[in-house]
Design an enzyme around this catalytic site. Structure first.
Site, PDB file in Angstrom:
ATOM      1  N   CYS A 113       0.815  -1.232   0.000  1.00 34.98           N
ATOM      2  CA  CYS A 113       0.000   0.000   0.000  1.00 34.98           C
ATOM      3  C   CYS A 113       0.846   1.278   0.000  1.00 34.98           C
ATOM      4  O   CYS A 113       0.325   2.356  -0.248  1.00 34.98           O
ATOM      5  CB  CYS A 113      -0.961   0.006   1.172  1.00 34.98           C
ATOM      6  SG  CYS A 113      -2.031  -1.427   1.207  1.00 34.98           S
ATOM      7  N   HIS A 246      -3.140   7.299   2.127  1.00 30.70           N
ATOM      8  CA  HIS A 246      -3.609   5.979   1.710  1.00 30.70           C
ATOM      9  C   HIS A 246      -5.001   5.747   2.306  1.00 30.70           C
ATOM     10  O   HIS A 246      -5.262   6.088   3.459  1.00 30.70           O
ATOM     11  CB  HIS A 246      -2.626   4.915   2.197  1.00 30.70           C
ATOM     12  CG  HIS A 246      -3.116   3.524   2.005  1.00 30.70           C
ATOM     13  ND1 HIS A 246      -3.640   3.086   0.816  1.00 30.70           N
ATOM     14  CD2 HIS A 246      -3.182   2.469   2.870  1.00 30.70           C
ATOM     15  CE1 HIS A 246      -4.003   1.812   0.955  1.00 30.70           C
ATOM     16  NE2 HIS A 246      -3.738   1.423   2.180  1.00 30.70           N
ATOM     17  N   ASN A 276     -10.118  -0.021   0.096  1.00 33.56           N
ATOM     18  CA  ASN A 276      -8.661   0.049   0.091  1.00 33.56           C
ATOM     19  C   ASN A 276      -8.153  -0.565  -1.217  1.00 33.56           C
ATOM     20  O   ASN A 276      -8.245  -1.772  -1.407  1.00 33.56           O
ATOM     21  CB  ASN A 276      -8.124  -0.721   1.311  1.00 33.56           C
ATOM     22  CG  ASN A 276      -6.608  -0.719   1.404  1.00 33.56           C
ATOM     23  OD1 ASN A 276      -5.918  -0.352   0.459  1.00 33.56           O
ATOM     24  ND2 ASN A 276      -6.088  -1.142   2.540  1.00 33.56           N
TER      25      ASN A 276
HETATM   26  O1  UT7 Z   1      -3.565  -0.892   3.661  1.00 40.01           O
HETATM   27  C1  UT7 Z   1      -2.977  -1.008   4.930  1.00 40.01           C
HETATM   28  C2  UT7 Z   1      -3.533  -2.175   5.583  1.00 40.01           C
HETATM   29  N1  UT7 Z   1      -4.803  -2.122   6.161  1.00 40.01           N
HETATM   30  C3  UT7 Z   1      -5.188  -1.347   7.182  1.00 40.01           C
HETATM   31  O2  UT7 Z   1      -4.675  -0.294   7.435  1.00 40.01           O
HETATM   32  C4  UT7 Z   1      -6.266  -1.891   8.054  1.00 40.01           C
HETATM   33  C5  UT7 Z   1      -5.988  -1.636   9.506  1.00 40.01           C
HETATM   34  N2  UT7 Z   1      -6.951  -2.234  10.404  1.00 40.01           N
HETATM   35  C6  UT7 Z   1      -8.255  -1.886  10.425  1.00 40.01           C
HETATM   36  O3  UT7 Z   1      -8.698  -1.069   9.637  1.00 40.01           O
HETATM   37  C7  UT7 Z   1      -9.141  -2.480  11.487  1.00 40.01           C
HETATM   38  O4  UT7 Z   1      -8.346  -3.165  12.421  1.00 40.01           O
HETATM   39  C8  UT7 Z   1     -10.213  -3.447  10.899  1.00 40.01           C
HETATM   40  C9  UT7 Z   1     -11.255  -2.649  10.138  1.00 40.01           C
HETATM   41  C10 UT7 Z   1      -9.573  -4.465   9.990  1.00 40.01           C
HETATM   42  C11 UT7 Z   1     -10.907  -4.186  12.028  1.00 40.01           C
HETATM   43  O5  UT7 Z   1     -11.499  -3.276  12.909  1.00 40.01           O
HETATM   44  P1  UT7 Z   1     -11.290  -3.428  14.489  1.00 40.01           P
HETATM   45  O6  UT7 Z   1     -12.099  -2.391  15.102  1.00 40.01           O
HETATM   46  O7  UT7 Z   1      -9.816  -3.433  14.738  1.00 40.01           O
HETATM   47  O8  UT7 Z   1     -11.949  -4.836  14.764  1.00 40.01           O
HETATM   48  P2  UT7 Z   1     -11.290  -6.168  15.358  1.00 40.01           P
HETATM   49  O9  UT7 Z   1     -10.439  -6.827  14.337  1.00 40.01           O
HETATM   50  O10 UT7 Z   1     -10.697  -5.870  16.709  1.00 40.01           O
HETATM   51  O11 UT7 Z   1     -12.610  -7.037  15.575  1.00 40.01           O
HETATM   52  C12 UT7 Z   1     -13.667  -6.575  16.451  1.00 40.01           C
HETATM   53  C13 UT7 Z   1     -14.837  -7.526  16.273  1.00 40.01           C
HETATM   54  C14 UT7 Z   1     -14.468  -9.014  16.361  1.00 40.01           C
HETATM   55  O12 UT7 Z   1     -15.525  -9.684  17.006  1.00 40.01           O
HETATM   56  P3  UT7 Z   1     -15.437 -10.080  18.585  1.00 40.01           P
HETATM   57  O13 UT7 Z   1     -14.213 -10.945  18.671  1.00 40.01           O
HETATM   58  O14 UT7 Z   1     -15.288  -8.764  19.278  1.00 40.01           O
HETATM   59  O15 UT7 Z   1     -16.733 -10.782  18.827  1.00 40.01           O
HETATM   60  C15 UT7 Z   1     -14.410  -9.448  14.918  1.00 40.01           C
HETATM   61  O16 UT7 Z   1     -14.674 -10.828  14.759  1.00 40.01           O
HETATM   62  O17 UT7 Z   1     -15.429  -7.346  14.961  1.00 40.01           O
HETATM   63  C16 UT7 Z   1     -15.526  -8.619  14.314  1.00 40.01           C
HETATM   64  N3  UT7 Z   1     -15.387  -8.418  12.875  1.00 40.01           N
HETATM   65  C17 UT7 Z   1     -16.414  -8.203  12.067  1.00 40.01           C
HETATM   66  N4  UT7 Z   1     -17.746  -8.126  12.299  1.00 40.01           N
HETATM   67  C18 UT7 Z   1     -18.545  -7.887  11.243  1.00 40.01           C
HETATM   68  C19 UT7 Z   1     -14.233  -8.402  12.148  1.00 40.01           C
HETATM   69  N5  UT7 Z   1     -14.526  -8.169  10.860  1.00 40.01           N
HETATM   70  C20 UT7 Z   1     -15.881  -8.038  10.778  1.00 40.01           C
HETATM   71  C21 UT7 Z   1     -16.774  -7.799   9.722  1.00 40.01           C
HETATM   72  N6  UT7 Z   1     -18.092  -7.728   9.993  1.00 40.01           N
HETATM   73  N7  UT7 Z   1     -16.346  -7.613   8.453  1.00 40.01           N
END
Ligand code: UT7
Length: 319
Positions: A113, A246, A276
């Site tokens: 990225c 980005h 993204n």
């Molecule tokens: O290009 C550079 C690379 N990419 C990035 O910069 C991405 C960086 N990271 C992020 O943007 C965020 O970490 C994400 C959007 C990927 C995830 O958001 P988060 O707030 O960090 O969520 P998390 O991974 O801590 O997950 C929180 C909850 C989990 O459920 P439990 O364990 O709390 O019950 C996940 O299973 O959200 C759940 N979850 C989802 N729920 C619905 C994860 N993905 C999804 C989804 N839909 N798509």
């Protein structure tokens, strides 16, 4: 000798996929979760017959058109992608062939990225050295091809697209300062750990990500590298007319803007409608804001990216 952007272009494949389309396809997610956690509402997906070089061609023709040059003038092609058409030759060479030109140096760079920030910085060094005068710099991705559609933690985040600029030797600045960094020890938090060996896929050819770890890393280094580049140019954040970061997550973008003291009104965001698009996201956002009239000649722009590797970088320029 300075290096100045004289044309921008971009291309999005026609098929748009909304969050509700993903739910309808059986992804265990919701529009509410994706919008709240990422700001993404929609992304574009390339048709089966479209390769990274096809998207790059459309974006490049746009950039060549706005620069008002003929393709023959291009003496350097640097193309950033993590989703090349082939193992080899480079997608840059395939693009060169599709443009109907030959002779220019052409190669791909791989910084995920951050690829466009790396490619633009590299093109500027070539021009500054006097060895080249007219570069085509491209970010192009078909990330949809490397997504595991059963992994809701990644498949909802990415989209396909391409963006391009023409960077020419100029008496006027141009690129003012840039900085590139990497920390390979962090490769495991965002990777596609697969390869082809003996005709077989070895490992996992899908995006694997520790989202929260990437989030924390991105927020930290994007603020740091922007400040580093401002310091190099002897400028303050108040001089930035437009921040073009980005486009991975609106919360990362908001945090970066806040740390720089910039209101969101001076930040270009396309993450809501593009998702993204990895190496393509910065030039896509740049071109969108040039075409809708927000970015004008003479504006000071800060472009910055972060991605797998881990890699990160920023470019400060007078448009
Ligand atoms: O290009 C550079 C690379 N990419 C990035 O910069 C991405 C960086 N990271 C992020 O943007 C965020 O970490 C994400 C959007 C990927 C995830 O958001 P988060 O707030 O960090 O969520 P998390 O991974 O801590 O997950 C929180 C909850 C989990 O459920 P439990 O364990 O709390 O019950 C996940 O299973 O959200 C759940 N979850 C989802 N729920 C619905 C994860 N993905 C999804 C989804 N839909 N798509």
């Amino acid at each position: 000798m300075h290096a100045r952007i004289t044309g921008t272009g971009s291309y999005l494949p026609p098929t748009a996929l909304t969050n509700n389309d993903l739910v309808a396809r059986g992804v265990d997610t919701s529009d509410e979760w994706i919008v709240e956690r990422t700001g993404i509402r929609c992304r574009h997906i390339a048709d089966a017959g479209q390769q990274a070089s096809d998207l790059a061609l459309a974006a490049s023709l746009n950039a060549i058109g706005t620069a008002g040059i003929s393709a023959e003038k291009i003496d350097l092609i640097i193309l950033a992608t993590s989703t090349p058409d082939y193992i080899f030759p480079s997608t840059a060479c395939l693009l060169q062939s599709k443009l109907g030109i030959s002779g220019a140096a052409a190669f791909d760079i791989q910084a995920v990225c951050s690829g466009f920030a790396y490619a633009l910085t590299m093109a500027e060094k070539f021009i500054q050295s006097g060895s080249h005068r007219c570069a085509l710099v491209v970010g192009t991705e078909v990330f949809s091809r490397i997504l595991d559609w059963n992994d809701r933690g990644t498949c909802v985040l990415f989209g396909d697209g391409a963006g391009a600029v023409i960077l020419e030797a100029s008496e006027e600045p141009g690129i003012l300062a840039s900085a590139l960094h990497a920390d390979g020890s962090q490769h495991g938090i965002l990777e596609v750990p697969g390869n082809i060996c003996g005709g077989k896929v070895v490992g996992q050819p899908f995006v694997k990500m520790d989202g929260p770890a990437v989030f924390k890393f991105a927020v930290k280094v994007l603020a740091e590298v922007a400040q580093e580049v401002l310091d190099r140019a002897g400028m303050s954040a108040a001089a930035i007319d437009w921040l073009i970061p980005h486009q991975a997550n609106i919360r990362i973008i908001q945090s970066t803007a806040k740390k720089l003291g910039l209101p969101m009104g001076r930040v270009v965001t396309t993450v809501d409608r593009h998702g993204n698009t990895s190496a393509a996201s910065i030039p896509l956002a740049l071109d969108a804001a040039v075409r809708d009239g927000r970015i004008k000649r003479g504006d000071t722009l800060m472009l910055e990216g972060v991605g797998g590797g881990f890699t990160w970088g920023a470019v400060l320029l007078k448009f």
